[in-house]
Write a protein that holds these residues in place. Structure first.
Motif, PDB file in Angstrom:
ATOM      1  N   ARG A  64       0.849  -1.185   0.000  1.00  0.00           N
ATOM      2  CA  ARG A  64       0.000   0.000   0.000  1.00  0.00           C
ATOM      3  C   ARG A  64       0.889   1.240   0.000  1.00  0.00           C
ATOM      4  O   ARG A  64       1.906   1.283   0.703  1.00  0.00           O
ATOM      5  CB  ARG A  64      -0.927   0.024   1.214  1.00  0.00           C
ATOM      6  N   ILE A  65       0.495   2.226  -0.773  1.00  0.00           N
ATOM      7  CA  ILE A  65       1.240   3.481  -0.877  1.00  0.00           C
ATOM      8  C   ILE A  65       0.261   4.629  -0.681  1.00  0.00           C
ATOM      9  O   ILE A  65      -0.816   4.650  -1.293  1.00  0.00           O
ATOM     10  CB  ILE A  65       1.935   3.602  -2.246  1.00  0.00           C
ATOM     11  N   ALA A  66       0.617   5.579   0.167  1.00  0.00           N
ATOM     12  CA  ALA A  66      -0.241   6.739   0.407  1.00  0.00           C
ATOM     13  C   ALA A  66       0.607   7.998   0.442  1.00  0.00           C
ATOM     14  O   ALA A  66       1.766   7.978   0.874  1.00  0.00           O
ATOM     15  CB  ALA A  66      -1.002   6.581   1.720  1.00  0.00           C
ATOM     16  N   TYR A  67       0.010   9.081  -0.041  1.00  0.00           N
ATOM     17  CA  TYR A  67       0.641  10.398   0.078  1.00  0.00           C
ATOM     18  C   TYR A  67      -0.396  11.352   0.649  1.00  0.00           C
ATOM     19  O   TYR A  67      -1.468  11.536   0.081  1.00  0.00           O
ATOM     20  CB  TYR A  67       1.118  10.917  -1.280  1.00  0.00           C
ATOM     21  N   ASP A  68      -0.066  11.958   1.795  1.00  0.00           N
ATOM     22  CA  ASP A  68      -0.985  12.883   2.455  1.00  0.00           C
ATOM     23  C   ASP A  68      -0.239  14.171   2.786  1.00  0.00           C
ATOM     24  O   ASP A  68       0.599  14.197   3.692  1.00  0.00           O
ATOM     25  CB  ASP A  68      -1.555  12.263   3.727  1.00  0.00           C
ATOM     26  N   GLY A  74       3.329  15.019   7.265  1.00  0.00           N
ATOM     27  CA  GLY A  74       2.890  14.744   5.907  1.00  0.00           C
ATOM     28  C   GLY A  74       3.948  14.013   5.089  1.00  0.00           C
ATOM     29  O   GLY A  74       5.091  13.872   5.497  1.00  0.00           O
ATOM     30  N   GLY A  75       3.538  13.540   3.916  1.00  0.00           N
ATOM     31  CA  GLY A  75       4.472  12.868   3.035  1.00  0.00           C
ATOM     32  C   GLY A  75       3.985  11.497   2.619  1.00  0.00           C
ATOM     33  O   GLY A  75       2.780  11.222   2.603  1.00  0.00           O
ATOM     34  N   TRP A  76       4.942  10.635   2.309  1.00  0.00           N
ATOM     35  CA  TRP A  76       4.677   9.316   1.753  1.00  0.00           C
ATOM     36  C   TRP A  76       4.752   8.229   2.820  1.00  0.00           C
ATOM     37  O   TRP A  76       5.657   8.242   3.652  1.00  0.00           O
ATOM     38  CB  TRP A  76       5.692   8.992   0.666  1.00  0.00           C
ATOM     39  N   HIS A  92       8.644   5.670   5.514  1.00  0.00           N
ATOM     40  CA  HIS A  92       8.052   7.009   5.548  1.00  0.00           C
ATOM     41  C   HIS A  92       9.034   7.978   4.884  1.00  0.00           C
ATOM     42  O   HIS A  92      10.206   8.021   5.245  1.00  0.00           O
ATOM     43  CB  HIS A  92       7.787   7.468   6.981  1.00  0.00           C
ATOM     44  N   LEU A  93       8.546   8.727   3.910  1.00  0.00           N
ATOM     45  CA  LEU A  93       9.374   9.697   3.203  1.00  0.00           C
ATOM     46  C   LEU A  93       8.704  11.060   3.267  1.00  0.00           C
ATOM     47  O   LEU A  93       7.517  11.194   2.986  1.00  0.00           O
ATOM     48  CB  LEU A  93       9.586   9.284   1.735  1.00  0.00           C
ATOM     49  N   TRP A 173      14.319  17.237   3.672  1.00  0.00           N
ATOM     50  CA  TRP A 173      13.401  16.143   3.976  1.00  0.00           C
ATOM     51  C   TRP A 173      14.189  15.015   4.626  1.00  0.00           C
ATOM     52  O   TRP A 173      15.424  14.995   4.584  1.00  0.00           O
ATOM     53  CB  TRP A 173      12.727  15.624   2.700  1.00  0.00           C
ATOM     54  N   THR A 174      13.474  14.100   5.246  1.00  0.00           N
ATOM     55  CA  THR A 174      14.086  12.884   5.770  1.00  0.00           C
ATOM     56  C   THR A 174      13.217  11.691   5.374  1.00  0.00           C
ATOM     57  O   THR A 174      12.034  11.841   5.057  1.00  0.00           O
ATOM     58  CB  THR A 174      14.231  12.904   7.302  1.00  0.00           C
TER      59      THR A 174
END
Length: 267
Positions: A64-68, A74-76, A92-93, A173-174
């Motif tokens: 599963r992949i989500a971007y919010d 926030g992020g991936w 988490h990206l 970013w991290t």
């Protein structure tokens, strides 16, 4: 101003100003459709709500992949369920992770795994990333010092992969990967991270950073569309090939042998 018509341009097309950004790790998040449309073309299920966060699921429901972008930080979020000999894993990206680097992982989820043993550090070594000799954790740092990759292990045995980029001006970013993340996916990430290929951003989407180098390019809308379509066509072709291989299954008889006789300005 009179529109200019050049040979090879479509009727009425006007070039748009874009920028090639180096290093890619500091280029900003980019267009989320770069990932979402590729996954849809690869046969993934789209559970996204209209005007809401991106939510995708692999055909076999194992990824599963989500971007919010609305929740902080926030992020991936990428998640893999326990499958066979593999444990559950997550990644988490951050929101400003360039989509071209995120795609290193998400594209890899749509492809068969290579038979070669993965090596997370090899792509970084090939680009001459340095390894600090006295670092507490195994770490590789880019030549310009803006980007890092680290295998972080605590005294109690907990471990994870940690990466990111910072420009010293608040931009960056991290990313974190669980220790159980399949190594070939972490290597896919490090390969995209270490790539010296610049990434493109439109006018108005170039980060205000003194650490980046930008090259102005004139791009036609038809060129952008063709590049995007080529990526989607490749995804559809790969998906079709996988589905065909699964539906036909192994052959019980031998198959007869077939004989096969625009101008750039550096800033």
């Amino acid at each position: 101003m009179k529109k200019q018509q050049r040979q090879g341009w479509g009727p009425g097309e006007q070039a748009q100003q874009h920028y090639l950004i180096e290093p890619r790790a500091l280029a900003g998040g980019g267009d989320v459709r770069h990932i979402g449309e590729f996954l849809r073309a690869s046969g993934w299920r789209d559970h996204s709500k209209p005007a809401g966060p991106l939510s995708m699921e692999s055909p076999d429901r194992t990824f599963r992949i989500a971007y919010d972008p609305y929740l902080l930080p926030g992020g991936w979020t990428i998640h893999g369920v326990a499958n066979g000999n593999e444990d559950e894993w997550w990644a988490h990206l951050g929101r400003q992770t360039p989509v071209e680097i995120v795609a290193g992982v998400t594209d890899a989820l749509t492809r068969p795994r290579s038979a070669h043993a993965p090596n997370v550090w090899a792509p970084l070594q090939e680009q001459h990333w340095r390894t600090p000799p006295n670092a507490e954790h195994h770490t590789a740092i880019s030549a310009d010092g803006s980007t890092w990759m680290q295998y972080h292990q605590t005294p109690d045995g907990a471990a994870m992969w940690w990466s990111g980029a910072q420009d010293g001006q608040g931009n960056g970013w991290t990313a974190q990967f669980s220790a159980s993340t399949p190594m070939h996916l972490v290597q896919a990430f490090s390969t995209a991270l270490a790539s010296t290929e610049p990434v493109m951003r439109p006018l108005g989407r170039v980060p205000p950073s003194t650490r980046i180098r930008s090259t102005s390019v004139s791009v036609l809308p038809s060129q952008l569309s063709a590049w995007q379509q080529a990526r989607l066509n490749a995804a559809r072709a790969a998906s079709w090939a996988r589905n065909t291989a699964r539906s036909t299954g192994p052959r019980t008889s031998a198959r007869p042998h077939a004989h096969t006789g625009g101008t750039r300005t550096r800033h």
